[in-house]
Design an enzyme around this catalytic site. Sequence first.
Site, PDB file in Angstrom:
ATOM      1  N   TYR A 196      11.914 -41.907  38.109  1.00 19.36           N
ATOM      2  CA  TYR A 196      11.552 -41.053  37.263  1.00 19.36           C
ATOM      3  C   TYR A 196      10.445 -41.919  36.611  1.00 19.36           C
ATOM      4  CZ  TYR A 196      15.967 -38.722  37.467  1.00 19.36           C
ATOM      5  OH  TYR A 196      17.022 -37.675  37.940  1.00 19.36           O
ATOM      6  N   LYS A 292      21.040 -29.543  38.732  1.00 24.72           N
ATOM      7  CA  LYS A 292      22.422 -29.123  38.380  1.00 24.72           C
ATOM      8  C   LYS A 292      22.545 -27.757  39.050  1.00 24.72           C
ATOM      9  CE  LYS A 292      23.976 -32.108  35.552  1.00 24.72           C
ATOM     10  NZ  LYS A 292      24.916 -33.416  36.205  1.00 24.72           N
ATOM     11  N   TYR A 383      25.241 -37.285  34.206  1.00 23.53           N
ATOM     12  CA  TYR A 383      24.189 -37.125  35.553  1.00 23.53           C
ATOM     13  C   TYR A 383      25.028 -36.981  36.679  1.00 23.53           C
ATOM     14  CZ  TYR A 383      20.289 -38.873  38.158  1.00 23.53           C
ATOM     15  OH  TYR A 383      19.157 -38.888  39.048  1.00 23.53           O
TER      16      TYR A 383
HETATM   17  P1  FAD Z   1      19.493 -18.845  45.719  1.00 22.36           P
HETATM   18  O1  FAD Z   1      19.579 -20.104  46.566  1.00 22.36           O
HETATM   19  O2  FAD Z   1      18.296 -18.456  45.006  1.00 22.36           O
HETATM   20  O3  FAD Z   1      20.058 -17.634  46.833  1.00 22.36           O
HETATM   21  C1  FAD Z   1      20.031 -16.362  46.390  1.00 22.36           C
HETATM   22  C2  FAD Z   1      19.881 -15.616  47.810  1.00 22.36           C
HETATM   23  O4  FAD Z   1      19.772 -14.290  47.592  1.00 22.36           O
HETATM   24  C3  FAD Z   1      18.564 -15.902  48.461  1.00 22.36           C
HETATM   25  O5  FAD Z   1      18.620 -16.187  49.638  1.00 22.36           O
HETATM   26  C4  FAD Z   1      17.580 -14.601  48.430  1.00 22.36           C
HETATM   27  O6  FAD Z   1      16.717 -14.438  49.626  1.00 22.36           O
HETATM   28  C5  FAD Z   1      18.746 -13.592  48.399  1.00 22.36           C
HETATM   29  N1  FAD Z   1      18.411 -12.587  47.673  1.00 22.36           N
HETATM   30  C6  FAD Z   1      17.560 -12.307  46.623  1.00 22.36           C
HETATM   31  N2  FAD Z   1      17.511 -11.110  45.991  1.00 22.36           N
HETATM   32  C7  FAD Z   1      18.179 -10.214  47.023  1.00 22.36           C
HETATM   33  C8  FAD Z   1      18.549  -9.007  47.078  1.00 22.36           C
HETATM   34  N3  FAD Z   1      18.134  -8.112  46.290  1.00 22.36           N
HETATM   35  N4  FAD Z   1      19.416  -8.454  48.097  1.00 22.36           N
HETATM   36  C9  FAD Z   1      19.877  -9.382  49.090  1.00 22.36           C
HETATM   37  N5  FAD Z   1      19.597 -10.869  48.946  1.00 22.36           N
HETATM   38  C10 FAD Z   1      18.821 -11.022  47.997  1.00 22.36           C
HETATM   39  N6  FAD Z   1      19.752 -27.796  42.249  1.00 22.36           N
HETATM   40  C11 FAD Z   1      20.655 -28.741  42.346  1.00 22.36           C
HETATM   41  O7  FAD Z   1      21.768 -28.804  42.264  1.00 22.36           O
HETATM   42  N7  FAD Z   1      20.196 -30.018  42.713  1.00 22.36           N
HETATM   43  C12 FAD Z   1      18.980 -30.211  43.049  1.00 22.36           C
HETATM   44  O8  FAD Z   1      18.332 -31.504  43.562  1.00 22.36           O
HETATM   45  C13 FAD Z   1      17.930 -29.098  42.742  1.00 22.36           C
HETATM   46  N8  FAD Z   1      16.524 -29.049  43.041  1.00 22.36           N
HETATM   47  C14 FAD Z   1      15.771 -28.262  43.116  1.00 22.36           C
HETATM   48  C15 FAD Z   1      14.418 -28.269  43.321  1.00 22.36           C
HETATM   49  C16 FAD Z   1      13.572 -27.303  43.325  1.00 22.36           C
HETATM   50  C17 FAD Z   1      12.112 -27.449  43.602  1.00 22.36           C
HETATM   51  C18 FAD Z   1      13.956 -25.969  42.881  1.00 22.36           C
HETATM   52  C19 FAD Z   1      13.232 -24.601  42.822  1.00 22.36           C
HETATM   53  C20 FAD Z   1      15.322 -25.775  42.687  1.00 22.36           C
HETATM   54  C21 FAD Z   1      16.324 -27.068  42.470  1.00 22.36           C
HETATM   55  N9  FAD Z   1      17.656 -26.728  42.482  1.00 22.36           N
HETATM   56  C22 FAD Z   1      18.561 -27.988  42.456  1.00 22.36           C
HETATM   57  C23 FAD Z   1      18.303 -25.256  42.041  1.00 22.36           C
HETATM   58  C24 FAD Z   1      18.909 -24.798  43.296  1.00 22.36           C
HETATM   59  O9  FAD Z   1      17.949 -24.916  44.418  1.00 22.36           O
HETATM   60  C25 FAD Z   1      19.446 -23.458  43.052  1.00 22.36           C
HETATM   61  O10 FAD Z   1      20.179 -23.403  41.567  1.00 22.36           O
HETATM   62  C26 FAD Z   1      20.346 -23.051  43.969  1.00 22.36           C
HETATM   63  O11 FAD Z   1      19.393 -22.456  45.098  1.00 22.36           O
HETATM   64  C27 FAD Z   1      20.939 -21.665  43.297  1.00 22.36           C
HETATM   65  O12 FAD Z   1      21.976 -21.118  44.544  1.00 22.36           O
HETATM   66  P2  FAD Z   1      22.016 -19.534  44.459  1.00 22.36           P
HETATM   67  O13 FAD Z   1      22.755 -19.204  45.618  1.00 22.36           O
HETATM   68  O14 FAD Z   1      22.617 -19.043  43.253  1.00 22.36           O
HETATM   69  O15 FAD Z   1      20.622 -18.691  44.635  1.00 22.36           O
END
Ligand code: FAD
Length: 386
Positions: A196, A292, A383
Amino acid sequence: MATAQVGVVILGAGPAGLVLGNLLLERGIDCVILERRSRAAVEGRARAGFLAAHSVRVLTEHGLAAGLMARGKTHTTCLFRSDRGEFTLDYGKLGQGEAHTVYPQQELVRDLVAEYLRRGGEIRFGAEAAAVTEGTVRVRGGADVTGRYVAGCDGHRGTGRAALTARGVRTARRDHGVSWLAVLAAAPPSLEAVGYALHERGFAGHMARTATVTRYYLQCPRGTDPADWSEDRIWDELVTRMRAAEFGPLREGAVLEKTVVDLRSDVLAVPGAGRLWLAGDAAGLISPSAAKGANLAVLQAESLARALEAALAQDDRTGLARYAADCLPRVWRAHEFSHWMSGLLHGPVGADDEARYTRELQYARLESLRTSRAHQDFFAENYTGI
Ligand code: FAD
């Protein structure tokens, strides 16, 4: 009216939906996952990489950790840089003595898809949920799917969340007013640890992903167009803000991906009602300052699986009523720390009086982190914890 066909219709094949699906199948509950993207798109989407010890425990307990055990890397240190110097925190020896496992989210998703299919689960790729009414999901261009329950794991802009907020469920939210240019580079890590860097031009971050891929972050103004950032500009800025001249060169490589992430957080007051329950980003978005989001998704999926099992197998809905009460305090603790990290990493850019004042507060916090064991324990516990 459509009749109930499956126990649970899961929207979204991200970490939340896939962990939930795997845990439901393990408990003998039938489910179907509707995912709007293709399998290749879901399995190729690079986002998170940092798994907390709790997430690794959950994945291990449920037979979902073979890939991360084989290819994940354990991290126990992180490093802070500023114009006052550099120091490393060995957080694996502080707080609860826990580590992170670095494993790219797309690889975890690939593992979870494969295991879900191996367990006999059904995923319909290219199936976008257009609306949810009670247990029935309207699929764009396809037949409705009905379940006794619907689990909205379709992210922050998904249909599950929209259906719940349309019923008047309130959110608590904050715009942190900061954006990051998130860069994925075909370059080996330049540091042993997460780095960082505080700089008057803005924050820069270094996150190892694999031996050949590294994620970098650059604080940038709201409204930044990634197209304005050429490869040369990205590396020049990283070299400056990471103070490579002073602390050692960066290992550069082709930029594979560059996106802008606005740092925003919100939490739904209740993550479900009736037959619709949410997990992961659908239930709340957390700014990536403390990595997170994916970890909260795993935590909530595990908790929701338990509650849905009780509701479906024993007709006992008390677990669903408790789902919010179980998860929300931990979700808020993660938000509190993420907000704390955001304050540590970002100050106003520039050198006017107010910017200098805020920067001095950041330095004071950094210095306390460098020298105070109590502060270090606080950092380590939050963390790595979830
Ligand atoms: P998502 O991963 O967003 O999955 C949702 C799914 O639903 C997707 O595949 C999407 O295509 C699908 N979907 C959406 N709408 C519809 C619909 N209407 N019908 C059917 N399917 C649909 N978190 C950490 O813990 N550690 C990290 O190091 C970290 N780094 C990150 C770095 C970046 C750049 C970003 C952007 C995020 C990061 N995060 C990190 C956050 C983490 O990636 C998300 O919190 C995580 O992906 C959430 O998972 P989810 O399954 O809730 O949602």
